[in-house]
Design a protein around this motif. Structure first.
Motif, PDB file in Angstrom:
ATOM      1  N   GLY A   1       0.802  -1.213   0.000  1.00  0.00           N
ATOM      2  CA  GLY A   1       0.000   0.000   0.000  1.00  0.00           C
ATOM      3  C   GLY A   1       0.830   1.257   0.000  1.00  0.00           C
ATOM      4  N   GLY A   2       2.151   1.092  -0.082  1.00  0.00           N
ATOM      5  CA  GLY A   2       3.028   2.257  -0.102  1.00  0.00           C
ATOM      6  C   GLY A   2       3.702   2.472   1.226  1.00  0.00           C
ATOM      7  N   GLY A   3       4.747   3.267   1.207  1.00  0.00           N
ATOM      8  CA  GLY A   3       5.472   3.528   2.437  1.00  0.00           C
ATOM      9  C   GLY A   3       6.942   3.213   2.310  1.00  0.00           C
ATOM     10  N   ARG A   4       7.553   3.078   3.437  1.00  0.00           N
ATOM     11  CA  ARG A   4       8.999   2.931   3.499  1.00  0.00           C
ATOM     12  C   ARG A   4       9.441   1.563   2.997  1.00  0.00           C
ATOM     13  NH1 ARG A   4      12.407   3.664   9.148  1.00  0.00           N
ATOM     14  NH2 ARG A   4      14.487   3.421   8.245  1.00  0.00           N
ATOM     15  N   THR A   5      10.612   1.550   2.392  1.00  0.00           N
ATOM     16  CA  THR A   5      11.250   0.292   2.011  1.00  0.00           C
ATOM     17  C   THR A   5      12.457   0.057   2.907  1.00  0.00           C
ATOM     18  OG1 THR A   5      12.550   1.458   0.331  1.00  0.00           O
ATOM     19  CG2 THR A   5      10.514   0.400  -0.399  1.00  0.00           C
ATOM     20  N   PHE A   6      12.831  -1.196   3.059  1.00  0.00           N
ATOM     21  CA  PHE A   6      13.963  -1.568   3.892  1.00  0.00           C
ATOM     22  C   PHE A   6      14.914  -2.462   3.088  1.00  0.00           C
ATOM     23  CE2 PHE A   6      12.398   0.052   7.858  1.00  0.00           C
ATOM     24  CZ  PHE A   6      11.016  -0.043   7.775  1.00  0.00           C
ATOM     25  N   TYR A   7      16.188  -2.323   3.366  1.00  0.00           N
ATOM     26  CA  TYR A   7      17.196  -3.131   2.697  1.00  0.00           C
ATOM     27  C   TYR A   7      18.224  -3.624   3.710  1.00  0.00           C
ATOM     28  CZ  TYR A   7      15.396  -1.035  -1.585  1.00  0.00           C
ATOM     29  OH  TYR A   7      14.580  -0.625  -2.614  1.00  0.00           O
ATOM     30  N   ALA A   8      18.713  -4.828   3.452  1.00  0.00           N
ATOM     31  CA  ALA A   8      19.860  -5.294   4.216  1.00  0.00           C
ATOM     32  C   ALA A   8      21.066  -4.426   3.877  1.00  0.00           C
ATOM     33  CB  ALA A   8      20.156  -6.752   3.863  1.00  0.00           C
ATOM     34  N   ASP A   9      21.933  -4.207   4.837  1.00  0.00           N
ATOM     35  CA  ASP A   9      23.098  -3.355   4.604  1.00  0.00           C
ATOM     36  C   ASP A   9      23.937  -3.844   3.434  1.00  0.00           C
ATOM     37  OD1 ASP A   9      23.740  -2.653   8.146  1.00  0.00           O
ATOM     38  OD2 ASP A   9      22.408  -1.691   6.695  1.00  0.00           O
ATOM     39  N   SER A  10      23.996  -5.143   3.260  1.00  0.00           N
ATOM     40  CA  SER A  10      24.853  -5.726   2.223  1.00  0.00           C
ATOM     41  C   SER A  10      24.368  -5.427   0.806  1.00  0.00           C
ATOM     42  CB  SER A  10      24.955  -7.239   2.418  1.00  0.00           C
ATOM     43  OG  SER A  10      23.677  -7.830   2.362  1.00  0.00           O
ATOM     44  N   VAL A  11      23.123  -4.981   0.652  1.00  0.00           N
ATOM     45  CA  VAL A  11      22.598  -4.743  -0.696  1.00  0.00           C
ATOM     46  C   VAL A  11      22.197  -3.294  -0.925  1.00  0.00           C
ATOM     47  CG1 VAL A  11      21.766  -7.124  -0.767  1.00  0.00           C
ATOM     48  CG2 VAL A  11      20.164  -5.265  -0.209  1.00  0.00           C
ATOM     49  N   LYS A  12      22.295  -2.460   0.086  1.00  0.00           N
ATOM     50  CA  LYS A  12      21.906  -1.055  -0.052  1.00  0.00           C
ATOM     51  C   LYS A  12      22.696  -0.392  -1.173  1.00  0.00           C
ATOM     52  CE  LYS A  12      20.267  -0.043   4.619  1.00  0.00           C
ATOM     53  NZ  LYS A  12      20.566   0.637   5.910  1.00  0.00           N
ATOM     54  N   GLY A  13      21.986   0.340  -2.010  1.00  0.00           N
ATOM     55  CA  GLY A  13      22.613   1.024  -3.123  1.00  0.00           C
ATOM     56  C   GLY A  13      22.787   0.168  -4.361  1.00  0.00           C
ATOM     57  N   ARG A  14      22.569  -1.139  -4.231  1.00  0.00           N
ATOM     58  CA  ARG A  14      22.722  -2.037  -5.376  1.00  0.00           C
ATOM     59  C   ARG A  14      21.402  -2.693  -5.777  1.00  0.00           C
ATOM     60  NH1 ARG A  14      25.662  -6.503  -4.976  1.00  0.00           N
ATOM     61  NH2 ARG A  14      25.309  -6.816  -2.741  1.00  0.00           N
ATOM     62  N   PHE A  15      20.543  -2.945  -4.827  1.00  0.00           N
ATOM     63  CA  PHE A  15      19.267  -3.613  -5.079  1.00  0.00           C
ATOM     64  C   PHE A  15      18.122  -2.624  -4.852  1.00  0.00           C
ATOM     65  CE2 PHE A  15      20.540  -8.271  -3.903  1.00  0.00           C
ATOM     66  CZ  PHE A  15      21.623  -8.182  -4.753  1.00  0.00           C
ATOM     67  N   THR A  16      17.041  -2.825  -5.611  1.00  0.00           N
ATOM     68  CA  THR A  16      15.844  -2.003  -5.450  1.00  0.00           C
ATOM     69  C   THR A  16      14.615  -2.899  -5.453  1.00  0.00           C
ATOM     70  OG1 THR A  16      16.876  -0.127  -6.581  1.00  0.00           O
ATOM     71  CG2 THR A  16      14.483  -0.092  -6.363  1.00  0.00           C
ATOM     72  N   ILE A  17      13.803  -2.774  -4.419  1.00  0.00           N
ATOM     73  CA  ILE A  17      12.545  -3.508  -4.347  1.00  0.00           C
ATOM     74  C   ILE A  17      11.438  -2.589  -4.844  1.00  0.00           C
ATOM     75  CG2 ILE A  17      12.119  -2.846  -1.935  1.00  0.00           C
ATOM     76  CD1 ILE A  17      10.841  -5.626  -1.534  1.00  0.00           C
ATOM     77  N   SER A  18      10.528  -3.151  -5.622  1.00  0.00           N
ATOM     78  CA  SER A  18       9.429  -2.348  -6.154  1.00  0.00           C
ATOM     79  C   SER A  18       8.235  -3.261  -6.412  1.00  0.00           C
ATOM     80  CB  SER A  18       9.842  -1.628  -7.437  1.00  0.00           C
ATOM     81  OG  SER A  18      10.142  -2.566  -8.464  1.00  0.00           O
ATOM     82  N   GLN A  19       7.138  -2.663  -6.823  1.00  0.00           N
ATOM     83  CA  GLN A  19       5.918  -3.433  -7.047  1.00  0.00           C
ATOM     84  C   GLN A  19       5.132  -2.841  -8.204  1.00  0.00           C
ATOM     85  OE1 GLN A  19       3.010  -2.810  -3.937  1.00  0.00           O
ATOM     86  NE2 GLN A  19       3.859  -0.802  -3.471  1.00  0.00           N
TER      87      GLN A  19
END
Length: 126
Positions: A52-70
Motif C-alpha cells: 500500500g506504499g510507504g517505506r522500504t527496507f534493505y539489508a546493509d549488504s545490498v543497499k545502493g545495489r538492489f531495489t525492491i518495487s511493485q
C-alpha cells in the motif's frame, strides 16, 4: 489460496544485473519481502515493502545495489539487482504476510511471513 511464484533468477558475471519477479495471487495489501539463503547459511532478509506504499527496507549488504518495487496492477513484486557480487549467490525467496501498514513499518524476520514462494536461484561468478 495464496500463491507466490518467483522468476528471473539465473547465472551472471560479477558486476552484472538481474531482475527477480514474484507474481502474487490470493493476497492484497500486504507486507512483502525478498529473502535469500546461500548454501550452509541461514535465510536472511534482503528487502521489504508494504504494497500500500510507504517505506522500504534493505539489508546493509545490498543497499545502493538492489531495489525492491511493485506493480499493483499486476500484483507483482520485483527485486532489481545491480553490481552483483559472488557473495550474492543464493536461492532468493519471495515472502508475504497480510498486514496493516504499521506492521510493515519495521523490518520483519523470516518467522513473521506466512506465505513463501518456491525460490529462484541466483548465481554470480567472479
Amino acid at each position: 489460496q495464496v500463491q507466490l511464484v518467483e522468476s528471473g533468477g539465473g547465472s551472471v558475471q560479477a558486476g552484472g544485473s538481474l531482475r527477480l519477479s514474484c507474481a502474487a495471487s490470493g493476497i492484497t495489501r500486504n507486507c512483502m519481502a525478498w529473502f535469500r539463503q546461500a548454501p550452509g547459511k541461514e535465510r536472511g532478509g534482503v528487502a521489504q515493502l508494504y504494497t500500500g506504499g510507504g517505506r522500504t527496507f534493505y539489508a546493509d549488504s545490498v543497499k545502493g545495489r538492489f531495489t525492491i518495487s511493485q506493480d499493483n496492477a499486476k500484483n507483482t513484486l520485483y527485486l532489481q539487482m545491480g553490481s552483483l557480487k559472488p557473495e550474492d549467490t543464493a536461492m532468493y525467496y519471495c515472502a508475504a504476510a497480510s498486514s496493516a501498514p504499521w506492521w510493515c513499518s519495521v523490518v520483519r524476520g523470516e518467522a513473521d511471513f506466512g506465505y513463501w514462494g518456491q525460490g529462484t536461484q541466483v548465481t554470480v561468478s567472479s
